[in-house]
Design a protein around this motif. Structure first.
Motif, PDB file in Angstrom:
ATOM      1  N   ILE A  16      13.070  25.356  19.511  1.00 22.00           N
ATOM      2  CA  ILE A  16      12.439  25.258  20.831  1.00 22.00           C
ATOM      3  C   ILE A  16      12.459  23.806  21.304  1.00 22.00           C
ATOM      4  O   ILE A  16      12.748  23.532  22.479  1.00 22.00           O
ATOM      5  CB  ILE A  16      11.003  25.816  20.798  1.00 22.00           C
ATOM      6  CG1 ILE A  16      11.031  27.336  20.587  1.00 22.00           C
ATOM      7  CG2 ILE A  16      10.240  25.456  22.062  1.00 22.00           C
ATOM      8  CD1 ILE A  16       9.671  27.962  20.284  1.00 22.00           C
ATOM      9  N   LEU A  19      15.858  22.885  22.625  1.00 22.30           N
ATOM     10  CA  LEU A  19      16.043  23.467  23.959  1.00 22.30           C
ATOM     11  C   LEU A  19      15.218  22.724  25.011  1.00 22.30           C
ATOM     12  O   LEU A  19      15.672  22.538  26.143  1.00 22.30           O
ATOM     13  CB  LEU A  19      15.683  24.950  23.946  1.00 22.30           C
ATOM     14  CG  LEU A  19      16.642  25.856  23.184  1.00 22.30           C
ATOM     15  CD1 LEU A  19      16.080  27.269  23.101  1.00 22.30           C
ATOM     16  CD2 LEU A  19      18.018  25.856  23.834  1.00 22.30           C
ATOM     17  N   ASN A  23      16.650  20.950  28.228  1.00 16.63           N
ATOM     18  CA  ASN A  23      16.087  21.305  29.525  1.00 16.63           C
ATOM     19  C   ASN A  23      15.658  20.045  30.287  1.00 16.63           C
ATOM     20  O   ASN A  23      15.897  19.927  31.489  1.00 16.63           O
ATOM     21  CB  ASN A  23      14.905  22.257  29.336  1.00 16.63           C
ATOM     22  CG  ASN A  23      14.265  22.662  30.636  1.00 16.63           C
ATOM     23  OD1 ASN A  23      14.904  23.273  31.489  1.00 16.63           O
ATOM     24  ND2 ASN A  23      13.003  22.323  30.807  1.00 16.63           N
ATOM     25  N   LEU A  47      12.221  27.661  33.559  1.00 15.92           N
ATOM     26  CA  LEU A  47      13.346  27.827  32.644  1.00 15.92           C
ATOM     27  C   LEU A  47      12.917  27.615  31.195  1.00 15.92           C
ATOM     28  O   LEU A  47      13.255  28.410  30.307  1.00 15.92           O
ATOM     29  CB  LEU A  47      14.474  26.857  33.009  1.00 15.92           C
ATOM     30  CG  LEU A  47      15.682  26.841  32.082  1.00 15.92           C
ATOM     31  CD1 LEU A  47      16.350  28.213  32.024  1.00 15.92           C
ATOM     32  CD2 LEU A  47      16.667  25.772  32.506  1.00 15.92           C
ATOM     33  N   LEU A  48      12.141  26.567  30.949  1.00 13.00           N
ATOM     34  CA  LEU A  48      11.685  26.300  29.585  1.00 13.00           C
ATOM     35  C   LEU A  48      10.777  27.417  29.078  1.00 13.00           C
ATOM     36  O   LEU A  48      10.893  27.835  27.921  1.00 13.00           O
ATOM     37  CB  LEU A  48      10.982  24.948  29.500  1.00 13.00           C
ATOM     38  CG  LEU A  48      10.531  24.521  28.110  1.00 13.00           C
ATOM     39  CD1 LEU A  48      11.685  24.552  27.110  1.00 13.00           C
ATOM     40  CD2 LEU A  48       9.904  23.128  28.167  1.00 13.00           C
ATOM     41  N   LEU A  51      13.011  30.212  28.101  1.00 12.74           N
ATOM     42  CA  LEU A  51      13.717  29.877  26.859  1.00 12.74           C
ATOM     43  C   LEU A  51      12.815  30.044  25.640  1.00 12.74           C
ATOM     44  O   LEU A  51      13.245  30.564  24.599  1.00 12.74           O
ATOM     45  CB  LEU A  51      14.263  28.449  26.925  1.00 12.74           C
ATOM     46  CG  LEU A  51      15.448  28.217  27.862  1.00 12.74           C
ATOM     47  CD1 LEU A  51      15.720  26.723  28.012  1.00 12.74           C
ATOM     48  CD2 LEU A  51      16.678  28.952  27.359  1.00 12.74           C
ATOM     49  N   GLY A  54      12.385  33.631  24.985  1.00 13.77           N
ATOM     50  CA  GLY A  54      13.652  34.130  24.448  1.00 13.77           C
ATOM     51  C   GLY A  54      13.846  33.781  22.982  1.00 13.77           C
ATOM     52  O   GLY A  54      14.283  34.618  22.185  1.00 13.77           O
ATOM     53  N   VAL A  55      13.519  32.552  22.612  1.00 11.13           N
ATOM     54  CA  VAL A  55      13.621  32.153  21.203  1.00 11.13           C
ATOM     55  C   VAL A  55      12.667  32.988  20.357  1.00 11.13           C
ATOM     56  O   VAL A  55      13.027  33.448  19.267  1.00 11.13           O
ATOM     57  CB  VAL A  55      13.342  30.641  21.036  1.00 11.13           C
ATOM     58  CG1 VAL A  55      13.127  30.273  19.573  1.00 11.13           C
ATOM     59  CG2 VAL A  55      14.476  29.833  21.622  1.00 11.13           C
TER      60      VAL A  55
END
Length: 133
Positions: A16, A19, A23, A47-48, A51, A54-55
């Motif tokens: 994370i 990412l 980002n 967006l973060l 993400l 999603g992770v």
């Protein structure tokens, strides 16, 4: 000694973090010059958040946890790691307390508190999306 779940939680958080740094680079190099700071901060924060969720979703089979206490524990662990990292990195850069705390407001499109909420809730959201909770 770290338990297996705690170690896996840490490994996932490092993913994370990578990412989040990517980002931030996208936000600073593309989004801010292209759409301006307020819109870039909102878009980058959303967006973060996506993400992070999603992770959490992708890592859940590997993490092998269930139940609200474990889900909350992972989320709070990620939150603690994130806040400690943010403040440590900020102090390392020579930022003052007021500068660091400004990120925790919604000033000028900053939605960092939303990202932190997504961080805490990501394990639960991922579990719900996988119908595990």
């Amino acid at each position: 000694m770290l338990t297996v779940v705690a170690l896996k939680t840490l490994v996932i958080w490092v993913c994370i973090l990578v990412l989040a740094v990517a980002n931030g680079a996208l936000r600073e190099s593309v989004l801010i010059p292209g759409i301006g700071t307020p819109a870039a901060l909102v878009l980058s924060g959303l967006l973060l958040s996506i993400l992070i969720i999603g992770v959490a979703y992708l890592s859940f089979p590997w993490l092998r946890i269930s139940g609200p206490v474990q889900l909350l524990g992972v989320g709070l662990g990620w939150l603690a790691l994130t806040v400690v990292f943010e403040f440590s990195f900020g102090f390392w850069q020579g930022k003052s307390w007021p500068e660091l705390l400004e990120a925790y407001t919604f000033k000028d499109g900053n939605i960092w508190p939303v990202v932190l909420a997504a961080t805490v809730l990501a394990p639960y959201i991922a579990a719900r999306l996988r119908s595990w909770a």
